[in-house]
Design an enzyme around this catalytic site. Structure first.
Site, PDB file in Angstrom:
ATOM      1  N   ARG A  50       0.846  -1.195   0.000  1.00  0.00           N
ATOM      2  CA  ARG A  50       0.000   0.000   0.000  1.00  0.00           C
ATOM      3  C   ARG A  50       0.880   1.243   0.000  1.00  0.00           C
ATOM      4  O   ARG A  50       1.054   1.928   1.009  1.00  0.00           O
ATOM      5  CB  ARG A  50      -0.938  -0.020   1.206  1.00  0.00           C
ATOM      6  CG  ARG A  50      -2.104  -0.977   1.001  1.00  0.00           C
ATOM      7  CD  ARG A  50      -3.226  -0.731   1.973  1.00  0.00           C
ATOM      8  NE  ARG A  50      -4.490  -1.259   1.463  1.00  0.00           N
ATOM      9  CZ  ARG A  50      -5.636  -1.177   2.112  1.00  0.00           C
ATOM     10  NH1 ARG A  50      -5.685  -0.570   3.274  1.00  0.00           N
ATOM     11  NH2 ARG A  50      -6.734  -1.673   1.582  1.00  0.00           N
TER      12      ARG A  50
ATOM     13  N   GLN B  52      -1.072   2.170  -6.035  1.00  0.00           N
ATOM     14  CA  GLN B  52      -2.510   2.331  -5.812  1.00  0.00           C
ATOM     15  C   GLN B  52      -3.340   1.749  -6.954  1.00  0.00           C
ATOM     16  O   GLN B  52      -4.402   1.163  -6.723  1.00  0.00           O
ATOM     17  CB  GLN B  52      -2.846   3.810  -5.623  1.00  0.00           C
ATOM     18  CG  GLN B  52      -2.473   4.350  -4.254  1.00  0.00           C
ATOM     19  CD  GLN B  52      -2.869   5.801  -4.079  1.00  0.00           C
ATOM     20  OE1 GLN B  52      -3.198   6.493  -5.037  1.00  0.00           O
ATOM     21  NE2 GLN B  52      -2.833   6.274  -2.854  1.00  0.00           N
TER      22      GLN B  52
ATOM     23  N   ASP C 146      -3.904  -2.048  -6.536  1.00  0.00           N
ATOM     24  CA  ASP C 146      -4.393  -2.483  -5.230  1.00  0.00           C
ATOM     25  C   ASP C 146      -5.751  -3.170  -5.373  1.00  0.00           C
ATOM     26  O   ASP C 146      -6.809  -2.543  -5.266  1.00  0.00           O
ATOM     27  CB  ASP C 146      -4.481  -1.273  -4.288  1.00  0.00           C
ATOM     28  CG  ASP C 146      -4.873  -1.657  -2.870  1.00  0.00           C
ATOM     29  OD1 ASP C 146      -5.135  -2.849  -2.622  1.00  0.00           O
ATOM     30  OD2 ASP C 146      -4.921  -0.756  -2.009  1.00  0.00           O
TER      31      ASP C 146
ATOM     32  N   SER D 288      -8.257  -3.121  -2.334  1.00  0.00           N
ATOM     33  CA  SER D 288      -9.089  -1.922  -2.219  1.00  0.00           C
ATOM     34  C   SER D 288     -10.209  -1.922  -3.244  1.00  0.00           C
ATOM     35  O   SER D 288     -11.351  -1.555  -2.939  1.00  0.00           O
ATOM     36  CB  SER D 288      -8.228  -0.663  -2.377  1.00  0.00           C
ATOM     37  OG  SER D 288      -7.377  -0.495  -1.258  1.00  0.00           O
TER      38      SER D 288
ATOM     39  N   TYR E 202      -3.813   0.022   7.838  1.00  0.00           N
ATOM     40  CA  TYR E 202      -4.624  -0.846   8.679  1.00  0.00           C
ATOM     41  C   TYR E 202      -4.466  -0.458  10.143  1.00  0.00           C
ATOM     42  O   TYR E 202      -3.487   0.174  10.539  1.00  0.00           O
ATOM     43  CB  TYR E 202      -4.223  -2.313   8.497  1.00  0.00           C
ATOM     44  CG  TYR E 202      -4.480  -2.857   7.118  1.00  0.00           C
ATOM     45  CD1 TYR E 202      -5.768  -3.164   6.717  1.00  0.00           C
ATOM     46  CD2 TYR E 202      -3.438  -3.053   6.218  1.00  0.00           C
ATOM     47  CE1 TYR E 202      -6.020  -3.667   5.447  1.00  0.00           C
ATOM     48  CE2 TYR E 202      -3.678  -3.547   4.947  1.00  0.00           C
ATOM     49  CZ  TYR E 202      -4.967  -3.856   4.571  1.00  0.00           C
ATOM     50  OH  TYR E 202      -5.213  -4.341   3.307  1.00  0.00           O
TER      51      TYR E 202
END
Length: 381
Positions: A119, A124, A127, A130, A224
């Protein structure tokens, strides 16, 4: 070089790792794209669509591929059909897929795990956790609205006023924020809580009210939350109880890849909810945020219906596949050497690249992802 798109075989898996509209992204890099027959059927993509996009439909596509892309880990029998030196790109949950990982190692296959993509800003667009959490978060609010036997929005009529539903969302990561946004769009009054300090502002940006329990925040690595002590967890449950008791619908979304989901809500807390209330536990597959939830089932606890999520993104395979396929394209693009631009690209991942190194599970006949190797070695002892 050939990229093969595998047909998913796991029960309930309707997604596909590549959609027709993105095939040209791979052929544009110089790859031949082959698709197993029926690979896109669950996501409503016919073989003819892939052929029209420039792919070939081949029953034995995997055996001749340089790279195989899939959503779930390939079954062991498919791994054994791959040629030595081939590579796979898929979700690959380490120790939970131990037999697959050891076969990938023993067959000389290089494997990359989408859930291990770091991450960081540069990753991005790759990912997949996500992108799939976004789908699951949206779906959770729709499920809650469907199960709840009352309106989400305020309705003012000549016959009187119908008050809006009260929704509480626990966890404000990608899934939680999407659940908040969707419930708000449907007209509910939404309150949300997350243990991370930065989440309060994100919750408010979605139009919801942030629940402040006046407890220590738990910022962790990679966006997280870090694990909490049992004392703090007990105090958190105590303080959340009145909010949950007042809610018409509760949506829980707290999960960390590779670890058991934190238990945020006890059965006793659910039993205090009103008749007709609804609980949606997106983390049911990984242990559950709600005590008593069962993945893939609706159970009753007290007066509430408790819906346990099971492979929730597959319940919306069209958008889930489109998003996942774009993640795959972006990762494959990173791993493609285009040379001087005069010829086709070559699949040549740079092992020194942070994204490549972090996501690699097996290479050169070894398990190179240390946590997976440690877990599997522990099982062998």
């Amino acid at each position: 070089m050939k990229i093969a798109v595998a047909k998913e075989t796991r029960d309930g898996e309707t997604r596909v790792a590549m959609v027709p509209e993105l095939v040209d992204k791979l052929t544009g890099l110089g790859y031949d794209v082959a698709v197993e027959p029926g690979a896109g059927a669950g996501a409503l993509h016919a073989d003819e669509e892939y052929a029209a996009a420039g792919a070939t439909v081949e029953p034995d596509a995997l055996a001749t591929a340089d790279v195989v892309v899939s959503v779930q880990p390939l079954p062991v029998e498919s791994v054994r059909r791959l040629r030595q030196g081939a590579a796979t790109v898929s979700f690959l949950p380490g120790a939970q897929a131990g037999e697959v990982v050891t076969n990938l190692r023993d067959c000389g296959i290089t494997s990359y795990s989408m859930e291990l993509v770091p991450r960081i800003s540069r990753a991005q667009s790759m990912d997949a956790l996500s992108s799939q959490a976004l789908v699951a978060g949206y779906r959770s609010a729709i499920v809650a609205a469907g199960l709840l036997r009352r309106f989400f929005p305020l309705n003012m009529t000549a016959a009187g006023t119908v008050q809006p539903a009260e929704v509480v969302v626990l966890g404000a990561g990608v899934a939680g924020l999407q659940a908040i946004a969707t419930a708000k769009r449907l007209g509910a009054v939404v309150r949300a809580y997350d243990v991370r300090a930065a989440a309060a502002e994100e919750i408010r940006s979605m139009g919801a009210k942030s629940i402040d329990l006046d407890l220590e925040t738990l910022e962790g690595a990679g966006g997280y939350a870090r694990e909490m002590t049992e004392d703090r967890a007990a105090r958190q449950r105590e303080l959340l109880t009145p909010y949950i008791a007042a809610a018409d619908a509760l949506i829980t979304t707290a999960a960390v890849p590779g670890r058991q989901a934190p238990m945020l809500v006890t059965a006793a807390m659910v039993e205090q909810m009103k008749p007709g209330s609804v609980v949606v536990d997106l983390a049911a597959e990984s242990g559950g945020n709600v005590e008593g939830s069962v993945a893939g089932e609706v159970v009753r606890i007290g007066h509430a219906q408790v819906w346990g999520g099971s492979n929730v993104p597959s319940q919306m395979p069209g958008p889930a596949s489109r998003l996942y396929a774009q993640n795959v394209v972006n990762l494959v693009t990173l791993m493609t050497a285009t040379g001087d631009g005069t010829g086709p690209g070559t699949f040549a991942p740079d092992p020194e690249d942070e994204i490549v190194a972090s996501s690699c599970v097996t290479r050169d006949g070894a398990i190179v992802h240390e946590p997976t190797r440690t877990a599997l070695e522990g099982e062998d002892q």
